[in-house]
Design a protein around this motif. Structure first.
Motif, mmCIF file in Angstrom:
data_model
loop_
_atom_site.group_PDB
_atom_site.id
_atom_site.type_symbol
_atom_site.label_atom_id
_atom_site.label_comp_id
_atom_site.label_asym_id
_atom_site.label_seq_id
_atom_site.Cartn_x
_atom_site.Cartn_y
_atom_site.Cartn_z
ATOM 1 N N ILE A 1 -0.398 29.420 -11.342
ATOM 2 C CA ILE A 1 -0.063 30.687 -12.306
ATOM 3 C C ILE A 1 0.773 30.810 -10.577
ATOM 4 O O ILE A 1 -0.254 31.536 -9.681
ATOM 5 N N ASP A 2 1.787 31.412 -10.102
ATOM 6 C CA ASP A 2 2.304 31.894 -8.456
ATOM 7 C C ASP A 2 3.279 33.347 -9.306
ATOM 8 O O ASP A 2 2.693 33.480 -9.599
ATOM 9 N N ASN A 3 3.247 33.539 -8.161
ATOM 10 C CA ASN A 3 3.745 35.093 -7.860
ATOM 11 C C ASN A 3 4.800 35.368 -8.340
ATOM 12 O O ASN A 3 5.475 36.806 -8.779
ATOM 13 N N PHE A 4 5.575 35.053 -9.444
ATOM 14 C CA PHE A 4 6.741 34.888 -9.822
ATOM 15 C C PHE A 4 6.062 35.260 -11.154
ATOM 16 O O PHE A 4 7.140 35.410 -12.548
ATOM 17 N N LYS B 1 1.149 36.503 -20.741
ATOM 18 C CA LYS B 1 0.246 37.639 -21.999
ATOM 19 C C LYS B 1 -0.531 38.314 -21.014
ATOM 20 O O LYS B 1 -1.655 39.585 -21.068
ATOM 21 N N GLY B 2 -0.568 37.956 -19.267
ATOM 22 C CA GLY B 2 -0.333 39.106 -18.411
ATOM 23 C C GLY B 2 -1.351 38.556 -17.354
ATOM 24 O O GLY B 2 -2.638 38.961 -16.584
ATOM 25 N N ALA B 3 -1.694 36.769 -17.202
ATOM 26 C CA ALA B 3 -3.099 36.438 -16.891
ATOM 27 C C ALA B 3 -1.979 36.416 -14.961
ATOM 28 O O ALA B 3 -0.403 35.684 -15.112
ATOM 29 N N THR B 4 -2.647 36.505 -14.229
ATOM 30 C CA THR B 4 -1.882 36.698 -12.742
ATOM 31 C C THR B 4 -2.353 35.365 -11.475
ATOM 32 O O THR B 4 -2.087 35.097 -10.999
ATOM 33 N N SER B 5 -3.985 35.344 -12.435
ATOM 34 C CA SER B 5 -4.096 34.447 -10.713
ATOM 35 C C SER B 5 -4.444 32.588 -11.725
ATOM 36 O O SER B 5 -4.750 32.834 -12.867
ATOM 37 N N ASP C 1 -24.644 29.617 -13.362
ATOM 38 C CA ASP C 1 -25.379 28.778 -14.629
ATOM 39 C C ASP C 1 -23.489 28.104 -15.173
ATOM 40 O O ASP C 1 -23.654 27.089 -15.982
ATOM 41 N N GLU C 2 -22.769 29.188 -15.379
ATOM 42 C CA GLU C 2 -21.527 28.076 -16.391
ATOM 43 C C GLU C 2 -19.997 28.146 -15.479
ATOM 44 O O GLU C 2 -19.893 29.279 -14.871
ATOM 45 N N VAL C 3 -19.480 27.191 -15.190
ATOM 46 C CA VAL C 3 -18.616 27.557 -15.068
ATOM 47 C C VAL C 3 -17.037 28.650 -15.522
ATOM 48 O O VAL C 3 -17.241 28.656 -16.671
ATOM 49 N N GLU C 4 -16.625 29.189 -14.681
ATOM 50 C CA GLU C 4 -15.571 30.604 -15.407
ATOM 51 C C GLU C 4 -14.816 29.852 -15.458
ATOM 52 O O GLU C 4 -14.029 29.414 -14.925
ATOM 53 N N ILE C 5 -14.806 30.006 -16.638
ATOM 54 C CA ILE C 5 -13.264 30.075 -18.133
ATOM 55 C C ILE C 5 -12.812 31.421 -17.759
ATOM 56 O O ILE C 5 -12.703 32.334 -18.448
ATOM 57 N N LYS C 6 -11.117 31.887 -18.227
ATOM 58 C CA LYS C 6 -10.456 32.567 -17.781
ATOM 59 C C LYS C 6 -10.677 33.257 -19.365
ATOM 60 O O LYS C 6 -10.399 32.206 -20.322
ATOM 61 N N PRO C 7 -10.707 34.312 -19.303
ATOM 62 C CA PRO C 7 -11.038 34.980 -21.178
ATOM 63 C C PRO C 7 -9.841 35.010 -21.702
ATOM 64 O O PRO C 7 -9.540 35.230 -22.290
ATOM 65 N N ILE C 8 -7.874 34.645 -20.894
ATOM 66 C CA ILE C 8 -7.277 35.083 -21.900
ATOM 67 C C ILE C 8 -6.832 33.257 -22.603
ATOM 68 O O ILE C 8 -6.883 32.428 -21.800
ATOM 69 N N ALA C 9 -6.061 33.172 -23.479
ATOM 70 C CA ALA C 9 -5.830 31.332 -24.175
ATOM 71 C C ALA C 9 -4.483 31.576 -24.709
ATOM 72 O O ALA C 9 -3.656 33.059 -24.850
ATOM 73 N N GLY C 10 -3.710 31.257 -24.680
ATOM 74 C CA GLY C 10 -1.867 30.588 -25.463
ATOM 75 C C GLY C 10 -2.241 29.022 -25.802
ATOM 76 O O GLY C 10 -2.480 28.433 -25.708
ATOM 77 N N THR C 11 -0.806 29.498 -25.879
ATOM 78 C CA THR C 11 -0.029 27.281 -26.783
ATOM 79 C C THR C 11 -0.135 27.162 -25.335
ATOM 80 O O THR C 11 0.019 25.912 -25.544
ATOM 81 N N ASP C 12 -0.043 27.641 -23.960
ATOM 82 C CA ASP C 12 0.156 27.102 -22.411
ATOM 83 C C ASP C 12 0.010 27.668 -21.702
ATOM 84 O O ASP C 12 -0.292 29.033 -22.302
ATOM 85 N N CYS C 13 0.203 27.292 -19.982
ATOM 86 C CA CYS C 13 0.168 27.738 -19.128
ATOM 87 C C CYS C 13 1.039 29.512 -18.870
ATOM 88 O O CYS C 13 0.481 30.216 -18.696
ATOM 89 N N GLN C 14 2.142 29.482 -19.484
ATOM 90 C CA GLN C 14 3.030 30.007 -19.798
ATOM 91 C C GLN C 14 3.085 30.992 -19.940
ATOM 92 O O GLN C 14 3.174 31.951 -19.772
ATOM 93 N N ASP C 15 2.689 31.059 -21.517
ATOM 94 C CA ASP C 15 2.190 31.587 -22.919
ATOM 95 C C ASP C 15 0.821 32.654 -21.773
ATOM 96 O O ASP C 15 0.951 33.941 -22.247
ATOM 97 N N ILE C 16 -0.363 31.706 -21.696
ATOM 98 C CA ILE C 16 -0.665 32.899 -20.769
ATOM 99 C C ILE C 16 -0.608 33.639 -19.471
ATOM 100 O O ILE C 16 -0.781 35.352 -20.146
ATOM 101 N N ALA C 17 0.385 33.594 -18.822
ATOM 102 C CA ALA C 17 1.457 33.898 -17.797
ATOM 103 C C ALA C 17 1.478 35.137 -18.668
ATOM 104 O O ALA C 17 1.870 36.326 -17.803
#
Length: 403
Positions: A188-191, A163-167, A145-161
């Motif tokens: 988000i890459d492997n580094f 915080k532990g986001a890996t995908s 029913d809904e598009v999957e939105i990751k639960p972690i949020a931040g100021t930008d994508c690097q901030d999200i990474a």
């Protein structure tokens, strides 16, 4: 001596004979007696001759009538003789045969074309059947029913990474000066590096010929599997690049960049050129058309232009003639929002009304008549570029597909 006169009339032999009146010279009375002696016979013969002449005249008139009749009959017979009628009928039959042959040939051609159409439709139906089976299998899966939105949020994508986001996927970000959070695609890459994607071109499914408001707010479609085209929006780019040092990454080229506010028409400014093998098209290019080509096509310090908001340095409207918004000069050496050409290569004729290079251009990598097939614009904090080694990190950025 008895002189005689022979004559023919109507096939009859007429004999006139005269005897001598005597050895003496006849007197008037002698002559008269002679006449009266033969008058009756002569009159009878003359009457007979008259009748014969009348018969001959009648026969002659009948012959003339007969001849005229025969002539008329001959003409009539000539006009409607069985032989002539046969020829005419034969000719008509031949014409009908030829006409029927032409009709048959035309119908055979139509049948051939219809057979080809039927074969094509059968192939298409088979393809549609396969697609239908695939869709049927997909429809058997539970609906999302809904598009999957990751639960972690931040100021930008690097901030999200951090915080532990890996995908990679869709995340909410809220830069420090943003009034509210908004959705972005994070790569988000492997580094452990988190790139915030600003723009994606993949297949030409989204028309980038938009007005000022649309470029300000953003358009296209964000997808969790990163298969769609979009422009994140000038206002969001401004918020993301204002609070921190954010290099803009184009394929494997990086510039320390900033997008200004709307009051400054979202002016693009950038510093050094760090690395890359695609060349620095943002720095302008000498096309050989004018000594000032390089100066006129550099993009540093340029304000954003659309067809309804002309901020370029050209007498005309670059965004209008090139069919999309961008940081135009007079006009460009790099233009990643250009028209999408499926085959890549295009010509002045393909470019339409204005005939200028309106494709997805990066002239230091490919010339102006080649439109790139895939592009990505993304940003990351400068401190994360050297993670894992400067050159190693640079080489793994990716983004622009080869021709």
């Amino acid at each position: 001596m008895v002189p005689s006169l022979l004559a023919t009339a109507g096939g009859l032999l007429l004999l006139f004979s005269f005897s001598s009146a005597g050895q003496y010279c006849p007197t008037t009375c002698g002559v008269a007696d002679y006449r009266w002696k033969y008058k009756e016979d002569v009159t009878r013969d003359l009457d007979h001759l008259q009748r014969e002449l009348e018969n001959i005249a009648n026969l002659t008139h009948g012959a003339e009538i007969k001849i005229d009749y025969m002539k008329d009959s001959a003409v009539s017979a000539q006009k409607s003789s069985p032989q002539d009628s046969f020829y005419k009928k034969s000719s008509n039959i031949l014409e009908d045969v030829l006409r029927f042959e032409k009709t048959i040939i035309a119908q055979e051609q139509q049948i051939y074309e219809l057979q080809n159409l039927i074969s094509s439709n059968e192939r298409r139906m088979l393809e549609l059947k396969q697609i239908s089976m695939q869709l049927q299998q997909k429809c058997q899966e539970p609906c999302q029913d809904e598009v999957e939105i990751k639960p972690i949020a931040g100021t930008d994508c690097q901030d999200i990474a951090n915080k532990g986001a890996t995908s990679s996927g869709l995340y909410y970000v809220k830069p420090p000066k943003a009034p509210e959070q908004f959705l972005v695609y994070c790569e988000i890459d492997n580094f452990g590096r988190g790139f915030t994607v600003l723009q994606r071109r993949r297949d030409g499914s989204v028309d980038f010929n938009k007005n000022w408001i649309q470029y300000k707010e953003g358009f296209g479609y964000l997808s969790p599997d990163d298969t769609t085209e979009f422009w994140l929006g000038n206002e969001k780019m401004h918020l993301l690049t204002t609070s921190t040092t954010m290099p803009i990454v184009l394929r494997i080229e990086m510039k320390r960049a900033k997008v200004g506010s709307e009051d400054d028409q979202y002016r693009l400014t950038y510093g050094y050129y760090l690395s890359g093998d695609a060349g620095d098209a943002f720095d302008g290019y000498d096309f050989g058309d004018d000594p000032s080509d390089k100066v006129y096509t550099m993009h540093n310090g340029m304000q954003f232009s659309t067809f309804d908001r002309d901020n370029d340095r050209y007498d005309g409207n670059c965004a209008q003639q090139d069919g999309s918004g961008w940081w135009m000069n007079r006009c460009h050496a790099a233009h990643l929002n250009g028209k999408y050409y499926q085959g890549g290569r295009y010509t002045e004729k393909d470019a339409g009304e204005y005939g200028f290079d309106n494709g997805i251009i990066w002239v230091t990598w490919h010339n102006r008549w080649y439109s790139l097939k895939e592009t990505t614009m993304k940003i990351i904090p400068l401190s994360r570029i050297t993670a894992g080694g400067q050159q190693a990190g640079v080489k793994q950025f990716g983004g622009l597909g080869d021709a």
